[in-house]
Design a protein around this motif. Structure first.
Motif, PDB file in Angstrom:
ATOM      1  N   TYR A   1      -7.549 -29.647 -14.122  1.00 48.56           N
ATOM      2  CA  TYR A   1      -7.077 -29.649 -12.744  1.00 48.56           C
ATOM      3  C   TYR A   1      -7.890 -28.667 -11.913  1.00 48.56           C
ATOM      4  O   TYR A   1      -8.270 -27.605 -12.385  1.00 48.56           O
ATOM      5  CB  TYR A   1      -5.598 -29.262 -12.687  1.00 48.56           C
ATOM      6  CG  TYR A   1      -4.686 -30.345 -13.179  1.00 48.56           C
ATOM      7  CD1 TYR A   1      -4.189 -31.292 -12.301  1.00 48.56           C
ATOM      8  CD2 TYR A   1      -4.341 -30.439 -14.521  1.00 48.56           C
ATOM      9  CE1 TYR A   1      -3.352 -32.302 -12.743  1.00 48.56           C
ATOM     10  CE2 TYR A   1      -3.507 -31.441 -14.962  1.00 48.56           C
ATOM     11  CZ  TYR A   1      -3.017 -32.372 -14.079  1.00 48.56           C
ATOM     12  OH  TYR A   1      -2.198 -33.365 -14.521  1.00 48.56           O
ATOM     13  N   CYS A   2      -8.138 -29.033 -10.669  1.00 47.90           N
ATOM     14  CA  CYS A   2      -8.840 -28.169  -9.723  1.00 47.90           C
ATOM     15  C   CYS A   2      -7.932 -27.891  -8.534  1.00 47.90           C
ATOM     16  O   CYS A   2      -7.102 -28.720  -8.180  1.00 47.90           O
ATOM     17  CB  CYS A   2     -10.121 -28.835  -9.214  1.00 47.90           C
ATOM     18  SG  CYS A   2     -11.356 -29.136 -10.472  1.00 47.90           S
ATOM     19  N   THR A   3      -8.104 -26.742  -7.937  1.00 46.30           N
ATOM     20  CA  THR A   3      -7.420 -26.433  -6.689  1.00 46.30           C
ATOM     21  C   THR A   3      -8.423 -25.811  -5.732  1.00 46.30           C
ATOM     22  O   THR A   3      -9.325 -25.084  -6.148  1.00 46.30           O
ATOM     23  CB  THR A   3      -6.206 -25.508  -6.913  1.00 46.30           C
ATOM     24  OG1 THR A   3      -5.477 -25.385  -5.703  1.00 46.30           O
ATOM     25  CG2 THR A   3      -6.619 -24.148  -7.396  1.00 46.30           C
ATOM     26  N   THR A   4      -8.283 -26.139  -4.459  1.00 47.87           N
ATOM     27  CA  THR A   4      -9.131 -25.578  -3.417  1.00 47.87           C
ATOM     28  C   THR A   4      -8.263 -24.715  -2.514  1.00 47.87           C
ATOM     29  O   THR A   4      -7.230 -25.163  -2.024  1.00 47.87           O
ATOM     30  CB  THR A   4      -9.817 -26.691  -2.610  1.00 47.87           C
ATOM     31  OG1 THR A   4     -10.636 -27.455  -3.501  1.00 47.87           O
ATOM     32  CG2 THR A   4     -10.672 -26.118  -1.499  1.00 47.87           C
TER      33      THR A   4
ATOM     34  N   LEU B   1     -13.026 -31.508 -15.980  1.00 43.52           N
ATOM     35  CA  LEU B   1     -12.803 -30.117 -15.610  1.00 43.52           C
ATOM     36  C   LEU B   1     -11.343 -29.699 -15.642  1.00 43.52           C
ATOM     37  O   LEU B   1     -11.028 -28.569 -15.312  1.00 43.52           O
ATOM     38  CB  LEU B   1     -13.366 -29.856 -14.202  1.00 43.52           C
ATOM     39  CG  LEU B   1     -14.856 -30.107 -14.028  1.00 43.52           C
ATOM     40  CD1 LEU B   1     -15.254 -29.921 -12.576  1.00 43.52           C
ATOM     41  CD2 LEU B   1     -15.672 -29.214 -14.936  1.00 43.52           C
TER      42      LEU B   1
ATOM     43  N   GLN C   1      -7.260 -33.617  -9.790  1.00 42.50           N
ATOM     44  CA  GLN C   1      -7.415 -33.662 -11.234  1.00 42.50           C
ATOM     45  C   GLN C   1      -8.746 -34.311 -11.571  1.00 42.50           C
ATOM     46  O   GLN C   1      -9.095 -35.337 -11.026  1.00 42.50           O
ATOM     47  CB  GLN C   1      -6.288 -34.445 -11.898  1.00 42.50           C
ATOM     48  CG  GLN C   1      -6.405 -34.445 -13.413  1.00 42.50           C
ATOM     49  CD  GLN C   1      -5.292 -35.202 -14.099  1.00 42.50           C
ATOM     50  OE1 GLN C   1      -4.534 -35.906 -13.460  1.00 42.50           O
ATOM     51  NE2 GLN C   1      -5.202 -35.058 -15.388  1.00 42.50           N
ATOM     52  N   ASN C   2      -9.452 -33.688 -12.478  1.00 40.68           N
ATOM     53  CA  ASN C   2     -10.723 -34.190 -12.944  1.00 40.68           C
ATOM     54  C   ASN C   2     -10.663 -34.222 -14.461  1.00 40.68           C
ATOM     55  O   ASN C   2     -10.348 -33.226 -15.096  1.00 40.68           O
ATOM     56  CB  ASN C   2     -11.846 -33.263 -12.458  1.00 40.68           C
ATOM     57  CG  ASN C   2     -13.203 -33.758 -12.848  1.00 40.68           C
ATOM     58  OD1 ASN C   2     -13.456 -34.054 -14.000  1.00 40.68           O
ATOM     59  ND2 ASN C   2     -14.087 -33.825 -11.876  1.00 40.68           N
TER      60      ASN C   2
ATOM     61  N   THR D   1     -12.977 -23.065  -4.595  1.00 40.49           N
ATOM     62  CA  THR D   1     -12.370 -24.018  -5.534  1.00 40.49           C
ATOM     63  C   THR D   1     -12.368 -23.436  -6.939  1.00 40.49           C
ATOM     64  O   THR D   1     -13.350 -22.826  -7.375  1.00 40.49           O
ATOM     65  CB  THR D   1     -13.135 -25.353  -5.529  1.00 40.49           C
ATOM     66  OG1 THR D   1     -13.077 -25.898  -4.209  1.00 40.49           O
ATOM     67  CG2 THR D   1     -12.535 -26.345  -6.506  1.00 40.49           C
ATOM     68  N   LEU D   2     -11.274 -23.639  -7.646  1.00 39.91           N
ATOM     69  CA  LEU D   2     -11.123 -23.211  -9.034  1.00 39.91           C
ATOM     70  C   LEU D   2     -10.787 -24.427  -9.872  1.00 39.91           C
ATOM     71  O   LEU D   2      -9.847 -25.166  -9.551  1.00 39.91           O
ATOM     72  CB  LEU D   2      -9.999 -22.185  -9.158  1.00 39.91           C
ATOM     73  CG  LEU D   2      -9.617 -21.744 -10.570  1.00 39.91           C
ATOM     74  CD1 LEU D   2     -10.761 -20.976 -11.230  1.00 39.91           C
ATOM     75  CD2 LEU D   2      -8.348 -20.919 -10.544  1.00 39.91           C
ATOM     76  N   CYS D   3     -11.564 -24.687 -10.923  1.00 39.07           N
ATOM     77  CA  CYS D   3     -11.322 -25.809 -11.833  1.00 39.07           C
ATOM     78  C   CYS D   3     -11.036 -25.287 -13.237  1.00 39.07           C
ATOM     79  O   CYS D   3     -11.258 -24.118 -13.530  1.00 39.07           O
ATOM     80  CB  CYS D   3     -12.525 -26.749 -11.861  1.00 39.07           C
ATOM     81  SG  CYS D   3     -12.771 -27.653 -10.327  1.00 39.07           S
TER      82      CYS D   3
END
Length: 72
Positions: A17-20, A15, A11-12, A65-67
């Motif tokens: 939430y991000c997932t890789t 940005l 979590q940012n 990665t998708l944010c």
């Protein structure tokens, strides 16, 4: 053919939430020519051109990665 799928969540505050996403294709036959590994999901209705997974250091691990994802 065995591939490993790795999904990491972070979590940012700026940005969202991000997932890789990661796929290990070292023990998988790959097609000749130009090809890409792409991750799709409910964030884009499982269609279109999702997150491109790249292998920048040629170790067989394709990462992307998708944010900007929302909680839930």
């Amino acid at each position: 053919m065995r591939s490993v799928l790795i999904i990491l969540f972070t979590q940012n505050l700026l940005l969202g939430y991000c997932t890789t996403f990661g796929v290990d294709i070292n023990n998988t036959e790959v097609p000749s020519g130009n090809w890409s590994i792409v991750a799709n999901g409910s964030w884009n209705n499982w269609g279109g051109w999702g997150v491109i997974l790249d292998d920048e250091n040629n170790d067989g691990l394709h990462i992307g990665t998708l944010c900007g994802l929302e909680n839930g």
